[in-house]
Design a protein around this motif. Structure first.
Motif, mmCIF file in Angstrom:
data_model
loop_
_atom_site.group_PDB
_atom_site.id
_atom_site.type_symbol
_atom_site.label_atom_id
_atom_site.label_comp_id
_atom_site.label_asym_id
_atom_site.label_seq_id
_atom_site.Cartn_x
_atom_site.Cartn_y
_atom_site.Cartn_z
ATOM 1 N N UNK A 265 10.474 -5.471 5.619
ATOM 2 C CA UNK A 265 9.812 -4.212 5.972
ATOM 3 C C UNK A 265 8.770 -3.792 4.944
ATOM 4 N N UNK A 266 8.943 -4.259 3.704
ATOM 5 C CA UNK A 266 8.024 -3.826 2.645
ATOM 6 C C UNK A 266 6.591 -4.294 2.913
ATOM 7 N N UNK A 267 6.435 -5.528 3.394
ATOM 8 C CA UNK A 267 5.087 -6.078 3.597
ATOM 9 C C UNK A 267 4.296 -5.311 4.653
ATOM 10 N N UNK A 268 4.832 -5.113 5.868
ATOM 11 C CA UNK A 268 4.045 -4.336 6.838
ATOM 12 C C UNK A 268 3.846 -2.884 6.420
ATOM 13 N N UNK A 269 4.821 -2.295 5.749
ATOM 14 C CA UNK A 269 4.640 -0.918 5.289
ATOM 15 C C UNK A 269 3.516 -0.830 4.250
ATOM 16 N N UNK A 270 3.482 -1.805 3.345
ATOM 17 C CA UNK A 270 2.405 -1.816 2.340
ATOM 18 C C UNK A 270 1.047 -2.005 3.012
ATOM 19 N N UNK A 271 1.000 -2.882 4.035
ATOM 20 C CA UNK A 271 -0.273 -3.095 4.738
ATOM 21 C C UNK A 271 -0.723 -1.827 5.455
ATOM 22 N N UNK A 272 0.216 -1.166 6.135
ATOM 23 C CA UNK A 272 -0.141 0.078 6.825
ATOM 24 C C UNK A 272 -0.619 1.144 5.843
ATOM 25 N N UNK A 273 0.093 1.275 4.743
ATOM 26 C CA UNK A 273 -0.304 2.274 3.751
ATOM 27 C C UNK A 273 -1.692 1.977 3.191
ATOM 28 N N UNK A 274 -1.959 0.703 2.906
ATOM 29 C CA UNK A 274 -3.267 0.352 2.347
ATOM 30 C C UNK A 274 -4.393 0.579 3.331
ATOM 31 N N UNK A 275 -4.195 0.208 4.594
ATOM 32 C CA UNK A 275 -5.246 0.409 5.590
ATOM 33 C C UNK A 275 -5.477 1.890 5.870
ATOM 34 N N UNK A 276 -4.419 2.678 5.861
ATOM 35 C CA UNK A 276 -4.584 4.120 6.079
ATOM 36 C C UNK A 276 -5.403 4.733 4.945
ATOM 37 N N UNK A 277 -5.111 4.332 3.704
ATOM 38 C CA UNK A 277 -5.889 4.843 2.567
ATOM 39 C C UNK A 277 -7.347 4.432 2.680
ATOM 40 N N UNK A 278 -7.582 3.189 3.151
ATOM 41 C CA UNK A 278 -8.965 2.714 3.285
ATOM 42 C C UNK A 278 -9.708 3.489 4.363
ATOM 43 N N UNK A 279 -9.022 3.715 5.499
ATOM 44 C CA UNK A 279 -9.676 4.443 6.586
ATOM 45 C C UNK A 279 -9.926 5.897 6.229
ATOM 46 N N UNK A 280 -9.068 6.456 5.389
ATOM 47 C CA UNK A 280 -9.289 7.837 4.959
ATOM 48 C C UNK A 280 -10.321 7.939 3.850
#
Length: 431
Positions: free
Chosen positions: A209-224
């Motif tokens: 679960x850590x890998x997809x959560x880290x990816x989601x968090x990183x992409x959300x920060x990038x989009x924001x």
């Protein structure tokens, strides 16, 4: 009632006491007669003395009623009594009874299997050479207090054992006690393995679960932040985020399904299910995936209904996992063969559901571990295919709950065959 019976038994024992004391009483009588005739002892005093001696012979000195001791038991040690041997022999776990010097007095079958070198009248330390056992035994002998120790027995297989050394005082036939030592061995292997499995399960699940959560968090920060106004980047990142969210959803779904199956593993399904339409339903649902991978599904089913005692939802999950794996990992072969066969004779044999792919196959060293949680032959390929590493573990548990078995056959480079075997209704009734 008890007092009356005890008094009656005491009176009934008087004739035996008189017979046993006859010689003594006769000797006393002769001595008193001689004293009256030649020693000047009065007849009144002689009669009083004789009555006292007679009373001493009749009344037992012990305040408690003695238990009769047979000739065989008279020379027997308490630890060698049949009741003690029966108690040690009847214990469900390994048990060894020792004397105060540490010599073996008795042991049961489980102890003989645990330590084949055990011999009666020999020191237990000769057969039990584990340092933890030796230390616990010596401390128990020195302190006369119970001792516990845990050790690992690595031969013939690795097992975690706990030994409890308990000093005992066994009553003797004559009112005394004998000091002995009871050693009991408890197999802790199932508990340890469950703990290890739980720890591995939590560690693997959190890692997955850590890998997809880290990816989601990183992409959300990038989009924001930097990509807030970048339309192309936003579309690309949203697509990746959707894939990662889908992966997490599948992982959680598989975890919940696996937990449900394990919780009900001891309850055998009893609903009659025709599995032919279930397999057709799964194949129809996977046709888009087969077209995408350019794989042909070859189905071979009997024309009649194939009924087993099962759970519909779990069976659908089982068929879907096996066929989907064939389409994903055996796509290079161009076809997947799905077959359902009944026993040739009505003798209670198995019904077999088989999925065979013609892809690259599986190396032999991977076959024994395929049904382990989160085990993957190729981690990168499995994640690229959207796998969670729980599919075959779920299949194994579903098959086991239906009292069946899972067979895996593969020749490296020539595809693999996964077969789920289910008992027929007649075979299930016999079980």
């Amino acid at each position: 009632m008890t007092t009356n019976s005890t008094t009656s038994s005491s009176f009934a024992a008087w004739p035996d006491r008189l017979r046993r004391s006859a010689i003594v009483l006769m000797a006393v009588m002769l001595g008193l007669s001689a004293s009256v005739m030649f020693g000047g002892l009065s007849l009144q005093h002689a009669g009083l003395i004789f009555i006292c001696v007679l009373g001493a012979a009749l009344v037992p000195w012990s305040l408690h009623h003695a238990v009769p001791v047979t000739d065989d038991q008279a020379g027997m040690r308490p630890a060698e009594a049949p009741v003690v041997q029966a108690l040690v022999g009847g214990m469900p776990e390994a048990a060894v009874l020792l004397d105060r010097a540490g010599r073996v007095l008795h042991f049961n079958v489980a102890a003989a299997q645990l330590a084949p070198a055990l011999r009666k009248n020999e020191l237990a330390l000769f057969a039990l050479r584990t340092p933890e056992i030796i230390t616990a035994l010596r401390q128990a002998i020195a302190t006369r207090e119970s001792q516990r120790a845990t050790y690992v027995d690595r031969v013939p297989i690795e097992r975690w054992m706990e030994v409890i050394v308990t000093p005992l005082l066994l009553p003797t036939a004559f009112g005394g006690t004998e000091y002995c030592i009871l050693m009991t061995f408890h197999d802790q292997t199932p508990l340890r393995r469950v703990e290890e499995m739980r720890a591995d399960f939590v560690a693997n699940a959190s890692h997955e679960l850590r890998t997809p959560l880290a990816a989601l968090s990183g992409f959300i920060d990038t989009l924001q932040g930097p990509a807030r106004d970048d339309v192309r980047a936003r579309e690309r990142f949203l697509g990746i985020m959707h894939a990662q969210a889908t992966r997490m959803a599948r992982l959680i779904d598989d975890l919940l399904s696996l937990s449900r199956v394990e919780l009900s593993a001891h309850v055998r399904p009893d609903t009659l299910v025709d599995i032919v339409p279930l397999v057709h339903q799964v194949i129809d649902g996977l046709e888009p995936l087969a077209s995408e991978r350019q794989v042909t599904i070859e189905a071979e089913f009997p024309n009649t209904a194939v009924t087993i005692a099962g759970d519909t939802e779990e069976l659908l999950r089982l068929f879907e996992n096996l066929i989907e794996n064939g389409l994903k990992y055996g796509a290079s072969g161009g076809r997947v063969a799905v077959s359902l066969t009944e026993p040739s004779t009505n003798d209670g044999s198995e019904i077999r559901f088989a999925v065979r792919d013609f892809g690259p196959g599986i190396a032999p060293e991977h076959l024994p571990r395929l049904t382990e949680r989160f085990y993957r032959v190729d981690v990168g390929d499995s994640r690229a295919q959207g796998g969670t590493g729980l599919g075959l573990s779920l299949v194994k548990h579903i098959v086991q709950r239906h009292r069946g078995r899972l067979l895996i056959e593969s020749v490296f480079g020539h595809g693999a065959t996964f077969t789920a075997c289910f008992p027929t209704l007649k075979g299930a009734a016999k079980e």
